[in-house]
Enzyme design. Structure first.
Site, PDB file in Angstrom:
ATOM      1  N   GLY A  19       0.891  -1.662  -0.044  1.00 15.66           N
ATOM      2  CA  GLY A  19       0.208  -0.213   0.079  1.00 15.66           C
ATOM      3  C   GLY A  19       0.776   0.898  -0.264  1.00 15.66           C
ATOM      4  O   GLY A  19       0.435   2.230  -0.569  1.00 15.66           O
ATOM      5  N   GLY A  21       3.883   1.342  -1.701  1.00 16.41           N
ATOM      6  CA  GLY A  21       4.291   1.695  -3.430  1.00 16.41           C
ATOM      7  C   GLY A  21       4.702   0.689  -3.393  1.00 16.41           C
ATOM      8  O   GLY A  21       5.235  -0.729  -2.868  1.00 16.41           O
ATOM      9  N   VAL A  23       8.481  -1.514  -4.545  1.00 10.57           N
ATOM     10  CA  VAL A  23       9.733  -1.678  -3.490  1.00 10.57           C
ATOM     11  C   VAL A  23      11.127  -1.986  -5.067  1.00 10.57           C
ATOM     12  O   VAL A  23      10.487  -3.091  -5.223  1.00 10.57           O
ATOM     13  CB  VAL A  23      10.255  -1.769  -2.574  1.00 10.57           C
ATOM     14  CG1 VAL A  23      11.422  -1.538  -1.640  1.00 10.57           C
ATOM     15  CG2 VAL A  23       9.027  -1.015  -1.151  1.00 10.57           C
ATOM     16  N   ASP A 131       3.559   1.348  11.289  1.00 10.49           N
ATOM     17  CA  ASP A 131       3.873   0.440  10.496  1.00 10.49           C
ATOM     18  C   ASP A 131       4.488  -0.052  10.715  1.00 10.49           C
ATOM     19  O   ASP A 131       4.646  -1.209   9.729  1.00 10.49           O
ATOM     20  CB  ASP A 131       3.807   1.225   9.519  1.00 10.49           C
ATOM     21  CG  ASP A 131       3.505  -0.398   8.330  1.00 10.49           C
ATOM     22  OD1 ASP A 131       2.107  -1.079   8.504  1.00 10.49           O
ATOM     23  OD2 ASP A 131       3.288   0.044   6.551  1.00 10.49           O
TER      24      ASP A 131
END
Length: 911
Positions: A19, A21, A23, A131
Site C-alpha cells: 500500500g 508503493g 520497492v 506501521d
C-alpha cells in the site's frame, strides 16, 4: 520498471509491493552502491500538499542515524515519478523468519531489544513509525535488525486523524477488499484502528504484537476481512497460553503492558521494554537458577570513623521483615529478575534501611528523600505515597499490609500511613531511629539510639523499654513467633553481634557475630556479615543456633561499612535485595581501595602525582604549597601522613590504632589539626607538630550527643570552624573554636535544616558552607563571624564541598562529577556571579549529596597560586574501568529471587 533508470538510479529487481508503493533494488551510478527505491503511490504524487509535507518530514526522518534503522538517503523525482531512496538491507524479513515457526525465546529477545532501541531512538526525535510489523523488519545474516519504512506512515498521513481507514497508508486497496486476509492492520493499535490520533504508544502496541508473534509463531490478531481483524484488535484478547511455558514472568508482564488497549494504561515509553529485556538477557530466570556458590566467610570491617562520612555518623543496622512475590512460580523453581528505580528517583543512602515488602507479596516500598514509593504487582512503575514527602526512612509494613510505618527525619517522629489514602498518623517521638518490626498484636518494636529497644502501640502512646542500650547501640529488632522473645543487633566498636532476649529472667544471649538478623519460617536465621548474607539453623524454642553459618548471597548493598544492608525476606520465600554497586566497598571505606592522587588544571587536564595508589580519603595542601597532609586508611584504621611535593618523600604523623583523618594545616604551616577517635567513640579534635615532634594535644572532645569535626581556619588562624554532628536530635550544625588563649567553643549556625562544611575566605570576612534548606545540598555564603548579617545561595541544583581561591575572588564547588566556579564581588556587598562549569571527571567523593542528614565532602584542595587542584581518583571497578560510583551514588536495581527458600534448604539443611 526493471532495466529502466530513475535519474541516476538503474532499476535491477523488484523487492516488494504494498500500500505504500512498489520497492525495487537499484544501482546508484554516481556513488556505485546498491540502494532500495520505493516508488510512491500515484495518489500521493498527485497531491502537492502531501508531497510538500513529506519533504519536510523526510528531513526529520533523515536525522534518524541509528544502527537498527534503515537509512533514508533522499526524496527524488524523475520524469513525473516520485520515489524515495533507501538503504538496501540484505537478509530475510522478520515475517520470513516467523513463517518457519516460533523463534526461540532468547533469539526473540535479542531481536526485540534491537527493535526497541530503534523505536527509542526515533521517539527521542519525535518520529513515530505507525506501521511496525514483521514485514518492515529485516534481519541480516549476522543477526542485525534493521527497521524499514521508519516514520513514513506519519510522514504520509500527517497529524490529523481520519475516520476513512482506507486512506491510511497502513491499509492498501487490496487489503480492504472483502475476502482477503488482512496483513498490516493486524499490527495497528486500537486507537489507530478506530481512526483516532496516535502517539508513540501506538508503536509500543505494535512492538508487543510483533514480539508475541515471534514467540508463538502465529498472528496475535486476525480475521478474514478488514472488519473482522479490526474488531479483533479492538475487542479481542491475547491467547496468553500460547506463549512458551518457560517464558520469564518479566517478559509476560512486559507484553501485558504493551498490549493494554487503553493508551493511558499502556507502557509510556519503549525504554521500559528495553530495560526489561536487557535485565532478562543479563540474568535469564525462565529456567531454574543455580545456587550461589559457597565462598569464604567475609567479616565486616571494624566500626570506625574512617574516611569522612564514617567519621561523623553512628551507624544503624535496620532491615524490615517483608514479603513479596510478583507471581506464583512453579514449585521448587527459583527464579531471578529485577526492578530498576527510575532515573528521577534516588533511594536513601544514609544511616537506615530503606526497602520493605508487604506480607501478602503484592507490593514493595522504598524510601527516597522526596517520599516513599510503592510499587504494586499490577503496576509497572512505583508511585509516590502522598503525605510521606518529609524525608522518610526505614519503611516497614503492618502484618495485614494495609499500613506502612516509617520514621520522618524532618521532625524525628515515628509515623504510619494507610495505603488506602489519607494523611500520616503520629505514633511517637524518636530521636534516632534504628529499625522496627510491626507485631501481630498491633505493637511496634523499634530501636532508638541512646535508649535501646522499645515497644509502642501502633495507635500511638508512650514507648516501653524492653532492652537497655549496650555497646554503641541496639538496632533492627524482630519479634520471634511467640511474640515475646526479641531478636536484635548489638553494635560495638569492633563489630556487631546478633542478640536474642527471652522474656524469662536471664541475660540477653549472643547468638553469632553479624547484624540485621531475621528469623525465617524454615527454621533458619538469616543475617549479614559485611556485604554477605548468611544463614544458620536456629531453634526458636531453645533460642539457640546450631551448626555453622553458610554464605548464600554475596554483594548485598549497604551504604557504609556497618550501615543497614538493603534486603528483605518474605515468609513465602522471596528474597529482595539491592546489589552492591561496583567499587562500592572501595568508596565507602570498606576495603583497601587503591585510589590515586592527581593534579587537575582549570581545563580538566589531569597529571598523576608520583605516589603509589592507596586508600586516600582526605587531603590538604600546606600554605607554602610544598607539602600535602593525607589521611590514608589501612585495615579499617586511618592515619595522617605528610608528603613532600618537592622532595618526593612521605612521613607518617600518627601511629595509634584510632582513626585520624580530616587534616588541616595551621596558617604558619607548623601544625596539623585533625579529627581522631583516640579518646572515645565520639572522638574529638587534636593537633600535632607537622614535623612529627612532640605529642598529640587535644583541642576539643566530643560530648555525649555530639561529634565535632574540623572545618577550616580563619585567615589569621585564630578561629577554627566546626562541623557539629548532633545525635539527639539528628542534625548537622556549624560552630567555631577559638585557637588563641584558652580554647572555647561557640555556636554559629544552628537551624532546623542541616549546615555543614564551613570554609572561611582568605580575608576572613566570609564563610561558605553547605545547607539543606532547599531540600538539596547547596552552597551558601554569609558574613563571618556575624553569620546573621546576610546570606546568599551560590550553587544551583546541588552543590557541596566549597573551596575558596587563594585570592578570595572565586568560589569553587563540586556537583556530581563536575567542578564549578563562581566569581564573587565583595564591595560594597557580597555578589556572586552565575556558576560556570570548569571541567568534569571521575573523582572520589565521600558522603551523600542528596540527603538531608550527613555530609558530602569532596577531598580536594587548590594550590597557593590557584592554578591547579589536587584531587583523588577512585579505585578501579571490577571491569577494569575507573570506578564512577562513590558513597554519593546508591544502586538503582532491586533484585528479586522467587522461591529462594529452595536454595536455602538445599544449602543449609534443617536438622
Amino acid at each position: 520498471m526493471i532495466g529502466k533508470a530513475l535519474a541516476h538510479y538503474e532499476i535491477t529487481a523488484q523487492i516488494g509491493k504494498g500500500g505504500m508503493g512498489e520497492v525495487y533494488q537499484a544501482k546508484d551510478t554516481k556513488l556505485g552502491r546498491d540502494v532500495a527505491i520505493k516508488v510512491l503511490p500515484e495518489e500521493f504524487a498527485q497531491a502537492p500538499d502531501r508531497v510538500a509535507r513529506f519533504q519536510r518530514e523526510a528531513k526529520l526522518l533523515a536525522s534518524l542515524n541509528h544502527p537498527n534503522i534503515a537509512a533514508i538517503y533522499g526524496l527524488e523525482e524523475s520524469g513525473g515519478t516520485n520515489f524515495i531512496v533507501l538503504e538496501l538491507v540484505e537478509g530475510d524479513t522478520l515475517a520470513d523468519r516467523i513463517k518457519r515457526g516460533p523463534i526461540p525465546v532468547e533469539d526473540s529477545l535479542k531481536l526485540a531489544i534491537q527493535i526497541a532501541e530503534a523505536l527509542e531512538a526515533a521517539h527521542e526525535k519525535g518520529v513515530i513509525h505507525r506501521d511496525l510489523k514483521p514485514a518492515n523488519i529485516k534481519v541480516t545474516p549476522e543477526g542485525k535488525v534493521k527497521v524499514l519504512d521508519f516514520g513514513l506512515a506519519k510522514a504520509f498521513t500527517g497529524e490529523t486523524p481520519t475516520a476513512e481507514l482506507s486512506n491510511s497508508p497502513t491499509l492498501s486497496d487490496i487489503a480492504t477488499r472483502q475476502g482477503v486476509i488482512l496483513g498490516t492492520s493486524a499490527y495497528m493499535s486500537p486507537e489507530q484502528a478506530t481512526g483516532k490520533s496516535v502517539d508513540k504508544r501506538a508503536d509500543i502496541w505494535s512492538f508487543g504484537v510483533v514480539l508475541f508473534e515471534m514467540l508463538t509463531g502465529k498472528k496475535l490478531f486476525g480475521g478474514e476481512t478488514v472488519t473482522e481483524t479490526i474488531a479483533d484488535v479492538i475487542k479481542g484478547q491475547p491467547e496468553w497460553s500460547s506463549l512458551p511455558r518457560d517464558l520469564h514472568p518479566r517478559i509476560r508482564f512486559l507484553l501485558e503492558r504493551c498490549l493494554e488497549k487503553t493508551p493511558k494504561n499502556r507502557s509510556s515509553g519503549i525504554s521500559d521494554a528495553r530495560v526489561d529485556i536487557q535485565s532478562v538477557l543479563a540474568d535469564p530466570s525462565g529456567v531454574p537458577t543455580q545456587a550461589v556458590a559457597a565462598s569464604n566467610i567475609k567479616r565486616g570491617p571494624r566500626l570506625g570513623f574512617s574516611g569522612v562520612v564514617a567519621t561523623i555518623v553512628l551507624v544503624a543496622i535496620i532491615t524490615g521483615l517483608a514479603v513479596w512475590s510478583l507471581k506464583p512460580s512453579p514449585p521448587h523453581q527459583t527464579m531471578r529478575f529485577d526492578y530498576t528505580i527510575p532515573k528521577n528517583q534516588q533511594i536513601n543512602d544514609n544511616l537506615f534501611g530503606n526497602l520493605a515488602i508487604s506480607p501478602d507479596g503484592r507490593q514493595f516500598v522504598y524510601a527516597t528523600p522526596g517520599g516513599l514509593y510503592l510499587r504494586a504487582m499490577g503496576e509497572y512503575r512505583a508511585k509516590l505515597i502522598a503525605g510521606t514527602e518529609t524525608a522518610p526512612t526505614c519503611p516497614f509494613f503492618s502484618p495485614d499490609g494495609q499500613w506502612i510505618g516509617y520514621w520522618s527525619q524532618a521532625d524525628n517522629k515515628l509515623k504510619k500511613i494507610a495505603l488506602s489514602g489519607g494523611g500520616s498518623a503520629f505514633i511517637c517521638d524518636v530521636n534516632m531511629f534504628l529499625g522496627a518490626d510491626w507485631g501481630a498484636d498491633d505493637t511496634i518494636v523499634f530501636g532508638e539510639y541512646g535508649k535501646g529497644i522499645l515497644r509502642v502501640s501502633a495507635n500511638g502512646g508512650t514507648p516501653e523499654l524492653l532492652a537497655k542500650q549496650t555497646g554503641l547501640f541496639l538496632a533492627g529488632p524482630q519479634l520471634l513467633p511467640d511474640g515475646k522473645a526479641i531478636l536484635y543487633s548489638q553494635v560495638e566498636a569492633d563489630g556487631s553481634k546478633v542478640i536474642v532476649q527471652s522474656p524469662d529472667p536471664g541475660e540477653p544471649r549472643v547468638l553469632i557475630r553479624g547484624d540485621s538478623a531475621r528469623y525465617l519460617p524454615t527454621g533458619h536465621l538469616a543475617f549479614m556479615d559485611g556485604y554477605t548474607l548468611f544463614a544458620i539453623f536456629f531453634d526458636p524454642v531453645r533460642l539457640e543456633v546450631k551448626g555453622g553459618p553458610v554464605p548464600l548471597v554475596e554483594g548485598v548493598y549497604r551504604p557504609g561499612d556497618q550501615n543497614a544492608p538493603q534486603f528483605a525476606i518474605s515468609d513465602s520465600g522471596t528474597l529482595v535485595y539491592m546489589p552492591l554497586i561496583p567499587n562500592a566497598a572501595a568508596t565507602s571505606g570498606g576495603s583497601t581501595a587503591q585510589r590515586t592522587l592527581v593534579w587537575v588544571d582549570r581545563t580538566g587536564k589531569e597529571e598523576p602525582l608520583d605516589t603509589a595508589p592507596d586508600n586516600y580519603n582526605s587531603l590538604r595542601i600546606s600554605p607554602d604549597g610544598a607539602k600535602v597532609a593525607l589521611s590514608i586508611e589501612t585495615g579499617g584504621n586511618s592515619d595522617i601522613y605528610i608528603r613532600d611535593l618537592v622532595g618526593d618523600t612521605e612521613t607518617r604523623l600518627t601511629f595509634d590504632d584510632a582513626d585520624d583523618s580530616l587534616p588541616l594545616w595551621t596558617r604558619d604551616g607548623r601544625r596539623i589539626v585533625f579529627y581522631s577517635d583516640r579518646d572515645g567513640i565520639l572522638g574529638g579534635i587534636y593537633w600535632k607538630a607537622a614535623d612529627g615532634t612532640g605529642e598529640v594535644e587535644q583541642l576539643l572532645r566530643g560530648v555525649s550527643d555530639r561529634v565535632f569535626l574540623p572545618g577550616s581556619l580563619s585567615g589569621n588562624g585564630s578561629i577554627l570552624t566546626l562541623n557539629e554532628f548532633n545525635l539527639t536530635p539528628l542534625n548537622m550544625d556549624i560552630g567555631m573554636l577559638s585557637m588563641e588563649g584558652r580554647p572555647g567553643r561557640k555556636a554559629l549556625l544552628h537551624e532546623t535544616h542541616n549546615e555543614m562544611e564551613p570554609q572561611i575566605s582568605p580575608d576572613g570576612k566570609w564563610m561558605a558552607y553547605e545547607s539543606t534548606k532547599t531540600g538539596k545540598i547547596e552552597i551558601y555564603v554569609c558574613p563571618f563571624p556575624d553569620v546573621n548579617a546576610g546570606r546568599w545561595q551560590v550553587s544551583k541544583d546541588v552543590g557541596y564541598s566549597p573551596l575558596w581561591s587563594p585570592d578570595g575572588r572565586e568560589l569553587f564547588y563540586r556537583s556530581g562529577g563536575a567542578v564549578l566556579s563562581v566569581g564573587v564581588e565583595t564591595d560594597p556587598v557580597f555578589k556572586p556571579n552565575n556558576p560556570k562549569t570548569l571541567f568534569k571527571g571521575t573523582f572520589y567523593t565521600a558522603g551523600s549529596a542528596q540527603q538531608t542528614v550527613g555530609v558530602a565532602r569532596a577531598p580536594w584542595d587548590i594550590t597557593p597560586d590557584g592554578k591547579r587542584f589536587l584531587m583523588i581518583k577512585p579505585g578501579m571497578a571490577a571491569d577494569g574501568k575507573p570506578g564512577e560510583e562513590s558513597a554519593m551514588e546508591s544502586p538503582r536495581t532491586i533484585n528479586i529471587v522467587l522461591n529462594w527458600f529452595e536454595e536455602l534448604k538445599e544449602r543449609v539443611p534443617v536438622e
